[in-house]
Design a protein around this motif. Structure first.
Motif, PDB file in Angstrom:
ATOM      1  N   PHE A   1      41.875  20.236   1.359  1.00  0.00           N
ATOM      2  CA  PHE A   1      43.221  20.177   0.801  1.00  0.00           C
ATOM      3  C   PHE A   1      43.560  18.733   0.444  1.00  0.00           C
ATOM      4  CE2 PHE A   1      43.454  24.053   3.352  1.00  0.00           C
ATOM      5  CZ  PHE A   1      44.208  24.908   2.555  1.00  0.00           C
ATOM      6  N   SER A   2      44.413  18.570  -0.562  1.00  0.00           N
ATOM      7  CA  SER A   2      44.987  17.258  -0.876  1.00  0.00           C
ATOM      8  C   SER A   2      46.403  17.219  -0.313  1.00  0.00           C
ATOM      9  CB  SER A   2      45.031  17.023  -2.386  1.00  0.00           C
ATOM     10  OG  SER A   2      43.726  16.947  -2.909  1.00  0.00           O
ATOM     11  N   LEU A   3      46.647  16.224   0.546  1.00  0.00           N
ATOM     12  CA  LEU A   3      47.967  16.045   1.154  1.00  0.00           C
ATOM     13  C   LEU A   3      48.578  14.753   0.616  1.00  0.00           C
ATOM     14  CD1 LEU A   3      46.407  18.000   3.119  1.00  0.00           C
ATOM     15  CD2 LEU A   3      47.796  17.024   4.959  1.00  0.00           C
TER      16      LEU A   3
ATOM     17  N   ILE B   1      50.994  19.888  -0.200  1.00  0.00           N
ATOM     18  CA  ILE B   1      49.630  20.252   0.169  1.00  0.00           C
ATOM     19  C   ILE B   1      49.102  21.173  -0.913  1.00  0.00           C
ATOM     20  CG2 ILE B   1      50.420  22.184   1.610  1.00  0.00           C
ATOM     21  CD1 ILE B   1      47.930  21.669   3.374  1.00  0.00           C
ATOM     22  N   GLU B   2      47.862  20.920  -1.316  1.00  0.00           N
ATOM     23  CA  GLU B   2      47.293  21.699  -2.415  1.00  0.00           C
ATOM     24  C   GLU B   2      45.789  21.821  -2.211  1.00  0.00           C
ATOM     25  OE1 GLU B   2      46.575  21.233  -7.257  1.00  0.00           O
ATOM     26  OE2 GLU B   2      47.981  19.895  -6.212  1.00  0.00           O
ATOM     27  N   ALA B   3      45.270  23.010  -2.449  1.00  0.00           N
ATOM     28  CA  ALA B   3      43.822  23.210  -2.348  1.00  0.00           C
ATOM     29  C   ALA B   3      43.100  22.372  -3.391  1.00  0.00           C
ATOM     30  CB  ALA B   3      43.486  24.686  -2.544  1.00  0.00           C
ATOM     31  N   GLN B   4      41.993  21.759  -2.989  1.00  0.00           N
ATOM     32  CA  GLN B   4      41.172  20.992  -3.928  1.00  0.00           C
ATOM     33  C   GLN B   4      40.309  21.952  -4.740  1.00  0.00           C
ATOM     34  OE1 GLN B   4      38.999  18.318  -1.421  1.00  0.00           O
ATOM     35  NE2 GLN B   4      40.819  17.162  -0.814  1.00  0.00           N
ATOM     36  N   ALA B   5      40.165  21.662  -6.007  1.00  0.00           N
ATOM     37  CA  ALA B   5      39.441  22.563  -6.911  1.00  0.00           C
ATOM     38  C   ALA B   5      37.996  22.783  -6.474  1.00  0.00           C
ATOM     39  CB  ALA B   5      39.495  22.018  -8.333  1.00  0.00           C
ATOM     40  N   ASP B   6      37.325  21.719  -5.997  1.00  0.00           N
ATOM     41  CA  ASP B   6      35.922  21.881  -5.609  1.00  0.00           C
ATOM     42  C   ASP B   6      35.797  22.715  -4.336  1.00  0.00           C
ATOM     43  OD1 ASP B   6      37.046  19.891  -4.053  1.00  0.00           O
ATOM     44  OD2 ASP B   6      35.253  18.618  -4.042  1.00  0.00           O
ATOM     45  N   ALA B   7      36.718  22.514  -3.390  1.00  0.00           N
ATOM     46  CA  ALA B   7      36.703  23.317  -2.165  1.00  0.00           C
ATOM     47  C   ALA B   7      36.973  24.778  -2.487  1.00  0.00           C
ATOM     48  CB  ALA B   7      37.743  22.791  -1.180  1.00  0.00           C
ATOM     49  N   GLN B   8      37.883  25.002  -3.409  1.00  0.00           N
ATOM     50  CA  GLN B   8      38.204  26.357  -3.840  1.00  0.00           C
ATOM     51  C   GLN B   8      36.997  27.016  -4.489  1.00  0.00           C
ATOM     52  OE1 GLN B   8      42.104  27.543  -5.784  1.00  0.00           O
ATOM     53  NE2 GLN B   8      40.847  27.239  -7.589  1.00  0.00           N
ATOM     54  N   ALA B   9      36.324  26.290  -5.356  1.00  0.00           N
ATOM     55  CA  ALA B   9      35.150  26.842  -6.036  1.00  0.00           C
ATOM     56  C   ALA B   9      34.038  27.174  -5.040  1.00  0.00           C
ATOM     57  CB  ALA B   9      34.642  25.844  -7.079  1.00  0.00           C
ATOM     58  N   GLN B  10      33.840  26.306  -4.052  1.00  0.00           N
ATOM     59  CA  GLN B  10      32.809  26.545  -3.044  1.00  0.00           C
ATOM     60  C   GLN B  10      33.140  27.769  -2.195  1.00  0.00           C
ATOM     61  OE1 GLN B  10      32.304  22.884  -0.846  1.00  0.00           O
ATOM     62  NE2 GLN B  10      31.832  21.714  -2.706  1.00  0.00           N
ATOM     63  N   TRP B  11      34.414  27.892  -1.818  1.00  0.00           N
ATOM     64  CA  TRP B  11      34.814  29.039  -0.997  1.00  0.00           C
ATOM     65  C   TRP B  11      34.643  30.351  -1.776  1.00  0.00           C
ATOM     66  CZ3 TRP B  11      35.387  30.332   3.838  1.00  0.00           C
ATOM     67  CH2 TRP B  11      36.012  31.536   4.151  1.00  0.00           C
TER      68      TRP B  11
END
Length: 541
Positions: free
Chosen positions: A533-535, A466-476
């Motif tokens: 997240f990417s699973l 499981i890994e955070a997606q870069a775009d979701a991270q940037a938005q958060w």
């Protein structure tokens, strides 16, 4: 303890976070090892044994609430518990849950690297040994003994006396009797320790860079009937804590400070001052967003300082000018009164900075030399990002966290729990979560329960990573900054922003939406199949 060197999960730190994380994962059947630098459980409370060390959350809230049995069996002695009592509580929990058999004490982590070929983490200890784990979980929190801030003052090595940092205090009592003591720093640990040291030392010199707003704690022993009432209302209490903005059920006056007359405001502020603790932060709903409103409470406290400190010149040196509440809020027991003592001297190091430490004490730029036998650094920590950046953490492609965050200049996380390029790594109350702006054990429980539920979900569904997606991270991360920019927090220099560390890039890495709303957000994200997240399953890796 077995010589096993492969685990489902490795947890760093055996404080509130690491202990609960171990309990949850172990009960779910996951092999888990906790590594702790100290010789016992407790985290910050194991190390911070300085005089006057005391929690600034009320004790009936400053504990675990995941177990009603534990809550019913333990009783606190006073409103704001001392360090020793908190450490006894954490040892009580460790005994109750039999946690020590899976904690390796006196074991410091040097770093960890993600092995993409085998989808696991290699964790390196400073003794030269290594272990592997599918999941790496950091439980050091936002302040850590690894990240104590000791200013690089010329000549410190030449000092012939003893010196200590409040965040790494000796286990044996430091005797100040008959000693000339200097305390550098007037943050929370300074404000707590200064009145206690002053009662014992022959003379105390306080070196102050930034005057602080401090409100009386109003500490008192608990009435057994009050404790019993809290225990009887456990279920409601836990719900209210987890739904609240700051982990403590407290009512906020849903009005602007500017809506009331001067007389009415004074009455409300006086009431909060008399109650002690952090009631004044909730006196009005716009104190942290409106400069004019904040000035009303700031000036109220400055007036209290003038009324308390007898020497008008000393009182002026103690007068804060930043927005109240934007630096860590402080509560005290007789802090301002301490400056009325004949054996206490206040040195304003903004006007006359410390030039060097000499063999006999401290020399300031005005040529004055303050002779000292003991020097105390109450200078806090490299907070928020420091505990993580002190480790050599490397994700996919061997990219280091220090490179990823540009030494703290460009911090990005997803929910303060995970990061892109760092698969199967979780942070408990990491940067850009609500973390320290509230009653931290509540935030810890929310994170630990989310992480353990996530790991169970991954196991049940055959998910390998499981890994955070870069775009979701940037938005958060952008969302966190936007919230901060709408408040006064971003206008102050504080350890929240890294301003206490020379050369550290400024950034406000705390989510300001509140504990309750944050918990609802992360719960919804999990319910949507871990949105953002990417699973990847075993077959897809």
């Amino acid at each position: 303890m077995s010589n096993q060197n492969t685990f489902d999960a490795v947890v760093i730190g055996a404080g509130f976070a690491g202990m609960y994380m171990l309990h949850r994962l172990r009960n779910a059947g996951f092999s888990t090892r906790v590594y702790e630098k100290g010789g016992g459980v407790g985290g910050a409370w194991y190390w911070s044994r300085y005089p006057g060390a005391r929690c600034d959350s009320e004790s009936i809230y400053y504990n675990y609430t995941f177990s009603e049995e534990i809550y019913q069996e333990w009783s606190w002695s006073s409103r704001y518990p001392e360090q020793a009592e908190i450490l006894r509580y954490l040892n009580f929990v460790a005994d109750k849950l039999d946690l020590r058999r899976d904690i390796q004490f006196d074991s410091e982590i040097a770093g960890a690297a993600y092995d993409e070929a085998n989808n696991h983490w290699r964790i390196d200890l400073k003794d030269g040994t290594s272990v592997t784990a599918k999941y790496l979980i950091t439980g050091m929190g936002c302040i850590s003994v690894n990240a104590t801030n000791i200013p690089q003052i010329k000549g410190l090595d030449s000092f012939e006396g003893a010196w200590y940092h409040t965040g790494a205090w000796p286990h044996d009592k430091v005797d100040f009797t008959g000693k000339r003591v200097g305390v550098i720093g007037t943050g929370s640990s300074g404000v707590q320790s200064i009145p206690v040291i002053a009662q014992e030392a022959e003379h105390l010199t306080v070196f102050q860079r930034t005057p602080q707003y401090s409100v009386p704690a109003g500490n008192h022993p608990y009435d057994p009937a009050f404790i019993q009432q809290a225990k009887e209302n456990f279920s409601d209490l836990r719900r209210q804590m987890h739904e609240s903005m700051g982990g403590i059920p407290v009512e906020t006056n849903n009005r602007s400070a500017l809506d009331d007359t001067t007389e009415e405001r004074e009455r409300i502020y006086e009431s909060g001052w008399g109650k002690g603790g952090f009631y004044m932060l909730n006196a009005y709903n716009d104190l942290m967003i409106n400069e004019e409103a904040n000035e009303t409470v700031s000036e109220f406290i400055r007036t209290k300082i003038r009324d308390t400190v007898q020497d008008s010149e000393v009182a002026e040196k103690l007068m804060p000018t930043y927005y109240f509440g934007t630096k860590r809020a402080i509560i005290d027991t007789h802090y301002y009164e301490t400056f009325n003592r004949d054996n206490v001297t206040l040195v304003d190091v903004r006007r006359t900075p410390i030039q060097e430490v000499t063999a006999k004490g401290i020399r300031t730029t005005d040529g004055g030399e303050h002779e000292l036998d003991i020097l105390v650094f109450a200078t806090g920590y490299d907070g928020m990002t420091g505990p993580l950046l002190k480790l050599d953490l490397r994700g996919k492609g061997n990219v280091s966290l220090r490179e990823k965050w540009a030494d703290g200049a460009d911090v990005k996380t997803y929910l303060g729990i995970a990061m892109a390029d760092f698969p199967n790594m979780f942070m408990i109350t990491g940067p850009q979560s609500p973390s320290v702006l509230g009653n931290v054990p509540v935030a810890i429980e929310q994170h630990v329960e989310w992480i353990s539920n996530c790991i169970q979900h991954l196991h049940d569904h055959g998910v390998e990573t499981i890994e955070a997606q870069a775009d979701a991270q940037a938005q958060w991360s952008s969302h966190c900054r936007e919230l901060a920019d709408h408040t006064l927090y971003s206008k102050a220099d504080s350890w929240y922003t890294g301003a206490n560390i020379e050369g550290k890039p400024r950034g406000f890495n705390i989510y300001l939406g509140g504990y309750g709303p944050y918990n609802q957000k992360i719960t919804d994200i999990a319910a949507k199949g871990y949105e953002g997240f990417s699973l990847k399953t075993s077959a897809a890796v």
